[in-house]
Design a protein around this motif. Structure first.
Motif, mmCIF file in Angstrom:
data_model
loop_
_atom_site.group_PDB
_atom_site.id
_atom_site.type_symbol
_atom_site.label_atom_id
_atom_site.label_comp_id
_atom_site.label_asym_id
_atom_site.label_seq_id
_atom_site.Cartn_x
_atom_site.Cartn_y
_atom_site.Cartn_z
ATOM 1 N N HIS A 57 0.843 -1.202 0.000
ATOM 2 C CA HIS A 57 0.000 0.000 0.000
ATOM 3 C C HIS A 57 0.876 1.248 0.000
ATOM 4 O O HIS A 57 0.904 1.992 0.970
ATOM 5 C CB HIS A 57 -0.949 -0.007 1.213
ATOM 6 N N ASN A 60 1.625 4.949 -1.548
ATOM 7 C CA ASN A 60 0.910 6.016 -2.230
ATOM 8 C C ASN A 60 1.828 6.914 -3.047
ATOM 9 O O ASN A 60 1.358 7.732 -3.833
ATOM 10 C CB ASN A 60 0.117 6.856 -1.227
ATOM 11 N N SER A 107 -3.019 1.738 -4.132
ATOM 12 C CA SER A 107 -2.827 3.078 -3.595
ATOM 13 C C SER A 107 -4.105 3.889 -3.747
ATOM 14 O O SER A 107 -4.959 3.587 -4.565
ATOM 15 C CB SER A 107 -1.666 3.794 -4.294
#
Length: 85
Positions: free
Chosen positions: A20, A22, A49
């Protein structure tokens, strides 16, 4: 994780690790090394993301986020799997 992935393959199932990140800057050398080791052991790594205004909402940043993981786990650098960067 490697053992679980191997067992999944024996059962004709695909086991995938989802990260995960971003932004590409969140991927450290430690993280990259770990993803490379997983790739060497045939573990598929994908990234999820959230699109954030001003952080990763441009094409170049999102392309990097998609391709870095995909280069580690797949011979072709598609948008859904991970491979070495």
């Amino acid at each position: 994780l490697v053992g679980l992935s191997e067992r999944g393959r024996m059962l004709h199932k695909q086991v995938v690790l989802h990260t995960h990140f971003n932004h590409p800057n969140e991927i450290t050398s430690i993280t990259q090394d770990a993803m490379n080791k997983l790739f060497e052991n045939a573990v598929i790594v994908r990234n999820q993301s959230v699109i954030q205004n001003g952080v990763n909402d441009d094409i170049d940043t999102m392309t990097t986020l998609i391709r870095r993981p995909s280069r580690s786990s797949s011979p072709s650098s598609g948008s859904s799997t991970c491979s070495s960067w």
